[in-house]
Design an enzyme around this catalytic site. Structure first.
Site, short mmCIF file in Angstrom:
data_model
loop_
_atom_site.label_atom_id
_atom_site.label_comp_id
_atom_site.label_asym_id
_atom_site.label_seq_id
_atom_site.Cartn_x
_atom_site.Cartn_y
_atom_site.Cartn_z
CE LYS A 64 31.67 31.50 40.89
NZ LYS A 64 32.05 32.50 41.90
CG ASN A 65 29.28 34.93 40.78
OD1 ASN A 65 29.72 34.02 41.48
ND2 ASN A 65 30.05 35.72 40.08
NE ARG B 247 36.77 39.93 46.43
CZ ARG B 247 36.36 38.81 45.82
NH1 ARG B 247 37.20 37.84 45.61
NH2 ARG B 247 35.10 38.65 45.49
CG ASP C 110 33.49 38.11 37.60
OD1 ASP C 110 32.45 37.74 38.17
OD2 ASP C 110 34.43 38.65 38.19
CG ASP D 95 34.63 49.19 53.34
OD1 ASP D 95 35.05 48.27 52.61
OD2 ASP D 95 34.30 50.31 52.92
CG LEU D 96 31.09 49.43 50.86
CD1 LEU D 96 30.98 49.26 49.35
CD2 LEU D 96 30.78 50.87 51.26
CB CYS E 35 41.42 36.26 46.84
SG CYS E 35 40.46 37.36 45.82
NE ARG F 107 36.61 29.16 44.40
CZ ARG F 107 36.82 30.40 44.84
NH1 ARG F 107 38.03 30.89 44.88
NH2 ARG F 107 35.82 31.15 45.24
C1 EPZ Z 1 31.04 39.70 43.27
O1 EPZ Z 1 32.05 39.77 44.26
C2 EPZ Z 1 31.33 38.44 42.46
N1 EPZ Z 1 31.28 37.26 43.32
C3 EPZ Z 1 32.72 38.54 41.83
O2 EPZ Z 1 32.90 37.38 41.01
C4 EPZ Z 1 32.74 39.77 40.93
O3 EPZ Z 1 34.05 39.91 40.38
C5 EPZ Z 1 32.38 41.01 41.75
O4 EPZ Z 1 31.10 40.83 42.39
C6 EPZ Z 1 32.28 42.26 40.88
O5 EPZ Z 1 31.31 42.07 39.89
C7 EPZ Z 1 30.07 36.73 43.62
O6 EPZ Z 1 29.04 37.22 43.20
C8 EPZ Z 1 30.08 35.49 44.45
P1 EPZ Z 1 32.09 43.66 44.94
P2 EPZ Z 1 31.94 40.90 45.42
O7 EPZ Z 1 31.77 43.81 46.38
O8 EPZ Z 1 30.52 41.20 45.70
C9 EPZ Z 1 35.04 46.87 46.59
C10 EPZ Z 1 33.94 35.42 40.24
O9 EPZ Z 1 34.94 35.31 39.53
N2 EPZ Z 1 34.41 46.68 47.92
O10 EPZ Z 1 31.04 43.97 43.93
O11 EPZ Z 1 32.81 40.46 46.52
C11 EPZ Z 1 35.82 45.65 46.13
O12 EPZ Z 1 37.13 45.64 46.68
C12 EPZ Z 1 33.94 36.44 41.37
O13 EPZ Z 1 32.87 34.78 40.08
C13 EPZ Z 1 34.70 47.57 48.95
O14 EPZ Z 1 35.49 48.49 48.78
O15 EPZ Z 1 32.58 42.15 44.70
C14 EPZ Z 1 35.85 45.85 44.63
O16 EPZ Z 1 36.89 46.73 44.29
C15 EPZ Z 1 35.29 37.09 41.58
N3 EPZ Z 1 34.11 47.40 50.15
C16 EPZ Z 1 34.49 46.51 44.34
O17 EPZ Z 1 34.03 47.03 45.59
C17 EPZ Z 1 33.20 46.40 50.40
O18 EPZ Z 1 32.66 46.31 51.52
C18 EPZ Z 1 33.43 45.58 43.80
O19 EPZ Z 1 33.44 44.44 44.62
C19 EPZ Z 1 32.90 45.51 49.33
C20 EPZ Z 1 33.52 45.68 48.11
#
Ligand code: EPZ
Length: 419
Positions: A21-22, A120, A306, A123-124, A115, A398
């Site tokens: 999915k991801n 979520r 995950d 900012d990045l 969530c 999902r």
């Molecule tokens: C992806 O989400 C995955 N989703 C998530 O899987 C997974 O848990 C996550 O990466 C971490 O591996 C998909 O790929 C669709 P991140 P993502 O941005 O990209 C912080 C599942 O169960 N952050 O890598 O949204 C954030 O809060 C889902 O399949 C910022 O601070 O996660 C977190 O602490 C759940 N600022 C960390 O970075 C930003 O702009 C990593 O989040 C973006 C993220």
């Protein structure tokens, strides 16, 4: 709303892993970078995939999805808005922002909101697009962006928690149509990023370094259509490893990509499992008594967040005390209270959960809270004495393709009922 009734089960046999999915979601978003036809195979039929299909259709794509094959074509009409009613059901939708802006010069995407696994933030994503010279403002819960043409830049994309998967996908896709070269420092290294880069290169993008913390992109004026088979889902694979450990059942997992799970295999071995690896399969032989261990979740190639909930379950039954440290989503412990209601002895403090092994856990009525916690509760039900009922399993649908069918084929006593 559906629920599962689950009884203690000994599993036996082999399962085939579905497509990831991801990996699929950002690749679907990448089709916005071209008006030509794109095709994907091994696409899992999940509600998140169907949500992304709806979003792409709203944005002017015509999509056929049949027998795990996806064909994406373009309609004449072009729209720019990804609406809140769809984005709020799946935060990953935010990864349409980069490609939409890069291709059409304009985009309006609802902010994803938070969530249960934590806030979520985006900012990045916004910082990266601004450094590509996009004009961005936040209004009424939407991110509004416009630009004549994006301009390449040297972007540092690390945040408080390290790299960001979807921020990397947004900037990577946008940079493919930017003028000049873009360097992304501290990019995510997940296999899903490598898969996206492969699809983009088949579209004609010029990308180097995917899978490392430094990706270099030379922007092009246009990209064409492409075709890709979606990689196996490493999180589904890890979910079955956790189920094998928790129920003491040997399993054969096929159509997998073991090289995407090195950290997970390492932890399973620390817990006493014997694991034989072939190119596309794993043969798991769990120990009689699980050894306690410590797990820290980290960006790839570290242990994936995950799989944190799923691996907590075998540790509940280990012969000792284990520690789980959640460094990616520090609040991602909604499953702890539910597992404790089944007789587990887990104490949580901030990003830490201490798990004191017990001999048995007992069935109960438990509530799923998010996608991966749902899988953990199913595994707990398969290992618990007496009956377990898992409510609100729409979370599970999902991200797992026919999970209960796969477990049933392994001999699990699990059935889905209307709640
Ligand atoms: C992806 O989400 C995955 N989703 C998530 O899987 C997974 O848990 C996550 O990466 C971490 O591996 C998909 O790929 C669709 P991140 P993502 O941005 O990209 C912080 C599942 O169960 N952050 O890598 O949204 C954030 O809060 C889902 O399949 C910022 O601070 O996660 C977190 O602490 C759940 N600022 C960390 O970075 C930003 O702009 C990593 O989040 C973006 C993220």
């Amino acid at each position: 709303m559906d629920k599962f009734s689950i009884y203690k089960s000994y599993l036996k046999g082999e399962i085939n892993v579905s497509g990831s999915k991801n990996a699929c979601l950002p690749i679907m978003a990448a089709t916005l970078l071209t008006d030509e036809e794109c095709r994907m195979s091994n696409v899992p039929d999940l509600s998140d995939i169907r949500t992304m299909i709806k979003i792409l259709e709203v944005l002017g794509k015509r999509i056929q999805f049949y027998q795990q094959k996806l064909v994406v074509k373009s309609k004449k009409v072009k729209r720019y808005t990804a609406p809140y009613r769809l984005v709020r059901t799946m935060r990953a939708s935010f990864c349409v922002l980069g490609p939409l802006l890069a291709k059409r010069g304009k985009a309006k995407v609802s902010l994803p909101g938070g969530c249960v696994i934590g806030p979520r933030p985006v900012d990045l994503h916004i910082k990266g697009l601004k450094q590509l010279k996009a004009r961005i403002r936040i209004e009424d819960g939407y991110c509004l962006a416009d630009v004549k043409r994006l301009t390449g830049n040297h972007i540092f994309l690390g945040g408080h928690f390290g790299s960001s998967v979807l921020a990397t996908t947004n900037i990577l896709m946008a940079a493919c149509l930017a003028k000049g070269e873009t360097i992304i420092e501290y990019s995510a290294c997940e296999p899903e990023i490598v898969a996206l880069a492969l699809f983009l290169k088949r579209m004609g993008a010029d990308i180097e370094g995917e899978g490392t913390p430094l990706i270099r992109i030379k922007g092009k004026k246009r990209l064409g259509g492409a075709e890709l088979r979606i990689i196996p889902d490493r999180i589904e694979t890890g979910t079955f490893i956790a189920a094998s450990l928790a129920t003491g059942s040997p399993l054969i997992i096929k159509n997998a990509r073991p090289s995407h799970l090195i950290s997970v295999i390492e932890v399973a071995k620390q817990m006493g499992a014997k694991i034989k690896i072939k190119e596309n399969s794993l043969i798991i032989k769990p120990p009689r008594i699980i050894k306690p261990t410590n797990i820290t979740t980290l960006p790839y190639p570290g242990f994936p967040t995950d799989l944190q909930a799923q691996f907590m379950v075998p540790l509940i039954l280990a012969g000792g005390v284990s520690l789980i440290t959640e460094k990616v989503f520090p609040d991602r412990f909604m499953h702890v209270a539910e597992l404790n209601r089944m007789g587990a002895k887990i104490s949580r403090s901030g990003p830490y959960s201490i798990i004191e092994g017990v001999k048995k856990i007992y069935g109960a009525e438990v509530m799923a809270s998010d996608l991966r916690a749902s899988a953990a509760l199913i595994i707990a039900g398969l290992a618990a004495e007496r009956k377990t009922e898992v409510l609100r399993i729409y979370h599970l649908d999902r991200g797992y393709f026919k999970l209960e069918d796969k477990f049933r084929r392994l001999g699990a006593r699990i059935s889905r009922q209307k709640q």
